[in-house]
Design a protein around this motif. Sequence first.
Motif, short mmCIF file in Angstrom:
data_model
loop_
_atom_site.label_atom_id
_atom_site.label_comp_id
_atom_site.label_asym_id
_atom_site.label_seq_id
_atom_site.Cartn_x
_atom_site.Cartn_y
_atom_site.Cartn_z
N LEU A 11 0.85 -1.19 0.00
CA LEU A 11 0.00 0.00 0.00
C LEU A 11 0.89 1.24 0.00
CD1 LEU A 11 -2.76 1.41 0.35
CD2 LEU A 11 -2.46 1.12 2.83
N VAL A 12 0.60 2.17 -0.90
CA VAL A 12 1.40 3.38 -1.01
C VAL A 12 0.48 4.55 -1.35
CG1 VAL A 12 1.93 3.01 -3.45
CG2 VAL A 12 3.49 4.37 -2.03
N GLN A 13 0.85 5.73 -0.95
CA GLN A 13 0.05 6.91 -1.29
C GLN A 13 0.36 7.36 -2.71
OE1 GLN A 13 0.88 9.85 1.78
NE2 GLN A 13 -0.93 9.21 2.91
N GLY A 16 3.84 8.18 -4.60
CA GLY A 16 4.90 7.38 -4.02
C GLY A 16 5.50 6.39 -5.01
N SER A 17 6.39 5.55 -4.48
CA SER A 17 7.11 4.58 -5.31
C SER A 17 7.09 3.20 -4.68
CB SER A 17 8.57 5.02 -5.48
OG SER A 17 8.68 6.26 -6.12
N LEU A 18 7.19 2.22 -5.55
CA LEU A 18 7.37 0.83 -5.13
C LEU A 18 8.30 0.16 -6.13
CD1 LEU A 18 3.80 -0.49 -4.18
CD2 LEU A 18 5.72 -0.17 -2.63
N LEU A 86 3.26 6.99 -8.53
CA LEU A 86 2.12 6.08 -8.61
C LEU A 86 0.80 6.84 -8.49
CD1 LEU A 86 3.63 3.14 -6.60
CD2 LEU A 86 2.62 2.95 -8.88
N LYS A 87 -0.19 6.32 -9.19
CA LYS A 87 -1.53 6.89 -9.23
C LYS A 87 -2.54 5.85 -8.74
CE LYS A 87 -0.27 9.37 -13.48
NZ LYS A 87 -0.63 9.58 -14.91
N PRO A 88 -3.68 6.31 -8.25
CA PRO A 88 -4.70 5.34 -7.81
C PRO A 88 -5.08 4.34 -8.91
CG PRO A 88 -5.23 7.50 -6.98
CD PRO A 88 -4.05 7.68 -7.90
N SER A 123 -3.32 4.67 -2.71
CA SER A 123 -4.40 5.45 -2.13
C SER A 123 -4.30 6.91 -2.57
CB SER A 123 -4.35 5.36 -0.60
OG SER A 123 -3.14 5.92 -0.13
N SER A 124 -5.46 7.54 -2.67
CA SER A 124 -5.49 8.95 -3.12
C SER A 124 -5.37 9.91 -1.96
CB SER A 124 -6.77 9.21 -3.90
OG SER A 124 -7.89 8.90 -3.09
#
Length: 124
Positions: A11-13, A16-18, A86-88, A123-124
């Motif tokens: 889970l990332v906002q 953000g990055s993964l 990252l986007k939702p 998440s947005s």
Amino acid sequence: QVQLVESGGGLVQAGGSLRLSCAASGRTFSTYAMGWFRQAPEKEREFVAAIGWRGGSTLYADSVKGRFTISRDNSKNTVFLQMNSLKPEDTAVYYCAASRTYAPSTAQSRYDYWGQGTQVTVSS
């Protein structure tokens, strides 16, 4: 036979990055083209990125160009997907796939082996 195991989801906002990893078994990993695909809820699985056997050729879906980077380390039998900004709408289960062809492909039918997937939630 090649077995693929993805990791690095979470889970990332938004913004953000993964970094996803896909570890492959087998001594022939370096001869396979590798790809990442994703499937969002109630949607069909779609192409994300692919890389050729030497890593010199890459393909990206338009929706991720400039944000995602695919790479591979043949010495470690691993392929990576660095995901930035990252986007939702990037929320999906991400799958790693291996193709016995040398060149990368956007077509799911060209891939012979698939991992179980790793969940990415933005998440947005």
